[in-house]
Design an enzyme around this catalytic site. Structure first.
Site, mmCIF file in Angstrom:
data_model
loop_
_atom_site.group_PDB
_atom_site.id
_atom_site.type_symbol
_atom_site.label_atom_id
_atom_site.label_comp_id
_atom_site.label_asym_id
_atom_site.label_seq_id
_atom_site.Cartn_x
_atom_site.Cartn_y
_atom_site.Cartn_z
ATOM 1 N N SER A 30 -48.447 4.925 -2.030
ATOM 2 C CA SER A 30 -48.653 5.225 -0.613
ATOM 3 C C SER A 30 -49.901 6.074 -0.397
ATOM 4 O O SER A 30 -50.063 7.142 -0.989
ATOM 5 C CB SER A 30 -47.439 5.977 -0.045
ATOM 6 O OG SER A 30 -46.293 5.178 -0.086
ATOM 7 N N TYR A 84 -35.775 0.276 -2.220
ATOM 8 C CA TYR A 84 -35.135 0.678 -0.964
ATOM 9 C C TYR A 84 -35.409 -0.287 0.180
ATOM 10 O O TYR A 84 -34.753 -0.224 1.225
ATOM 11 C CB TYR A 84 -35.530 2.102 -0.554
ATOM 12 C CG TYR A 84 -36.994 2.335 -0.282
ATOM 13 C CD1 TYR A 84 -37.627 1.818 0.844
ATOM 14 C CD2 TYR A 84 -37.759 3.112 -1.148
ATOM 15 C CE1 TYR A 84 -38.970 2.050 1.103
ATOM 16 C CE2 TYR A 84 -39.100 3.356 -0.908
ATOM 17 C CZ TYR A 84 -39.700 2.817 0.218
ATOM 18 O OH TYR A 84 -41.030 3.046 0.451
ATOM 19 N N GLU A 85 -36.367 -1.201 0.000
ATOM 20 C CA GLU A 85 -36.620 -2.217 1.028
ATOM 21 C C GLU A 85 -35.566 -3.323 0.992
ATOM 22 O O GLU A 85 -35.558 -4.197 1.861
ATOM 23 C CB GLU A 85 -38.001 -2.829 0.837
ATOM 24 C CG GLU A 85 -39.161 -1.868 1.099
ATOM 25 C CD GLU A 85 -40.510 -2.517 0.861
ATOM 26 O OE1 GLU A 85 -41.015 -3.156 1.813
ATOM 27 O OE2 GLU A 85 -41.037 -2.418 -0.266
ATOM 28 N N ALA A 112 -46.871 8.455 -4.603
ATOM 29 C CA ALA A 112 -46.763 9.694 -3.839
ATOM 30 C C ALA A 112 -45.400 10.288 -4.147
ATOM 31 O O ALA A 112 -44.391 9.581 -4.114
ATOM 32 C CB ALA A 112 -46.895 9.406 -2.346
ATOM 33 N N MET A 210 -39.586 7.462 -5.282
ATOM 34 C CA MET A 210 -38.737 6.295 -5.047
ATOM 35 C C MET A 210 -39.296 5.035 -5.697
ATOM 36 O O MET A 210 -39.025 3.921 -5.224
ATOM 37 C CB MET A 210 -38.563 6.079 -3.539
ATOM 38 C CG MET A 210 -38.058 7.299 -2.785
ATOM 39 S SD MET A 210 -38.101 7.055 -0.984
ATOM 40 C CE MET A 210 -37.751 8.741 -0.415
ATOM 41 N N SER A 211 -40.074 5.180 -6.749
ATOM 42 C CA SER A 211 -40.719 4.011 -7.356
ATOM 43 C C SER A 211 -41.059 4.302 -8.812
ATOM 44 O O SER A 211 -40.508 5.207 -9.437
ATOM 45 C CB SER A 211 -41.996 3.665 -6.577
ATOM 46 O OG SER A 211 -42.969 4.704 -6.731
ATOM 47 N N HIS A 246 -42.905 10.901 6.336
ATOM 48 C CA HIS A 246 -43.853 10.016 5.652
ATOM 49 C C HIS A 246 -45.281 10.281 6.123
ATOM 50 O O HIS A 246 -46.234 10.084 5.371
ATOM 51 C CB HIS A 246 -43.478 8.551 5.901
ATOM 52 C CG HIS A 246 -44.235 7.581 5.046
ATOM 53 N ND1 HIS A 246 -44.123 7.543 3.671
ATOM 54 C CD2 HIS A 246 -45.154 6.632 5.373
ATOM 55 C CE1 HIS A 246 -44.904 6.592 3.189
ATOM 56 N NE2 HIS A 246 -45.547 6.036 4.196
#
Length: 271
Positions: A30, A84-85, A112, A210-211, A246
């Protein structure tokens, strides 16, 4: 699908760039996608690639970008797929398998992240030395592709000490201050609670996100070298005194982007 996707990409690359075989792959997190804007010899929108889907997260352009950087052939994901998507975990890591098939030997995974270590500040760059998978899923579950990797791969050194040292020395030479630490991946999309952040710190995490971890697992399994760099974009809940958003992530990434680009370009040249 992997063969179909790889064949399609190779055909497009051959038509536009000739005998271009990427040796380095980069996943841009991000707010960090500007590197692919600066260096772009060919961009293929995800929506045109079989097996790929557009990312719907702000700060992700959803393009696969091919470029020569510091005399190295590079392929960059300008935006990643997130668990999460609602994507199955195999969809999340599919591009890493594609990179392997395209010829990539080393992947640079960027993200990020929220700072758990109280010594970290927003816009710091953290070299990932290890990770904790707290997503309650492993991307290697299911039938194993023996041609690509072992059924039970060793994860002792996902981020090799030699590459961590190379990135450290590269940053020092450039006068870029860096942090080092352990990245913990959670599913999101909600940010962590203060209690979860305390837990993360107790078990040894310096940053949360988250990744990245599923991609790192698959890259290591497939025999690729892995470099991880986090942009600390906020202090996590309980460390921060303000609500998380965000927008703040993108703002901090924008502050760090010039240092990030300079570091990554030099790292590429040193590989």
């Amino acid at each position: 699908m992997l063969k179909e996707t790889t064949t399609f990409i190779e055909k497009v690359v051959k038509e536009k760039l000739g005998d271009f075989v990427p040796e380095i792959g980069i996943v841009l997190g991000s707010g960090l996608g500007e590197l692919a804007d600066e260096y772009c010899d060919l961009a293929i929108p995800y929506c045109e690639i079989p097996g790929f889907e557009a990312s719907h997260v702000s700060g992700h352009k959803s393009r696969l970008v091919f470029a020569k950087i510091n005399d190295k052939n590079v392929v960059m994901m300008q935006g990643r797929f997130h668990y999460y998507e609602g994507h199955p975990i195999q969809k999340v890591v599919f591009p890493i398998k594609v990179m392997k098939k395209l010829g990539v030997k080393t992947v640079i995974l960027t993200n990020a992240a929220g700072g758990v270590n109280p010594a970290f500040n927003p816009s710091d760059l953290m070299i990932i030395t290890d990770h904790i998978n707290h997503m309650n899923v492993n991307p290697l579950i299911g039938p194993n592709d023996d041609e690509m990797g072992k059924r039970f791969p060793d994860m002792s050194e996902v981020y090799s000490p030699e590459l961590v040292e190379m990135v450290r020395k590269t940053a020092s030479k450039l006068g870029i201050d860096t942090q080092e630490g352990v990245y913990m991946a959670l599913t999101g999309p909600s940010y962590e609670t203060p209690a979860e952040v305390r837990m993360a710190r107790i078990v040894g995490a310096d940053a949360v996100g988250m990744s990245t971890v599923p991609e790192a697992i698959v890259a290591k399994w497939a025999g690729m070298n892995v470099i991880g760099i986090s942009c600390i974009c906020n202090s996590a809940a309980g460390v921060s005194t303000v609500a998380l958003s965000h927008d703040d992530v993108i703002h901090a990434a924008n502050i760090a982007k010039d240092r990030f680009k300079t570091l990554v370009k030099e790292v590429i040249g040193n590989l």
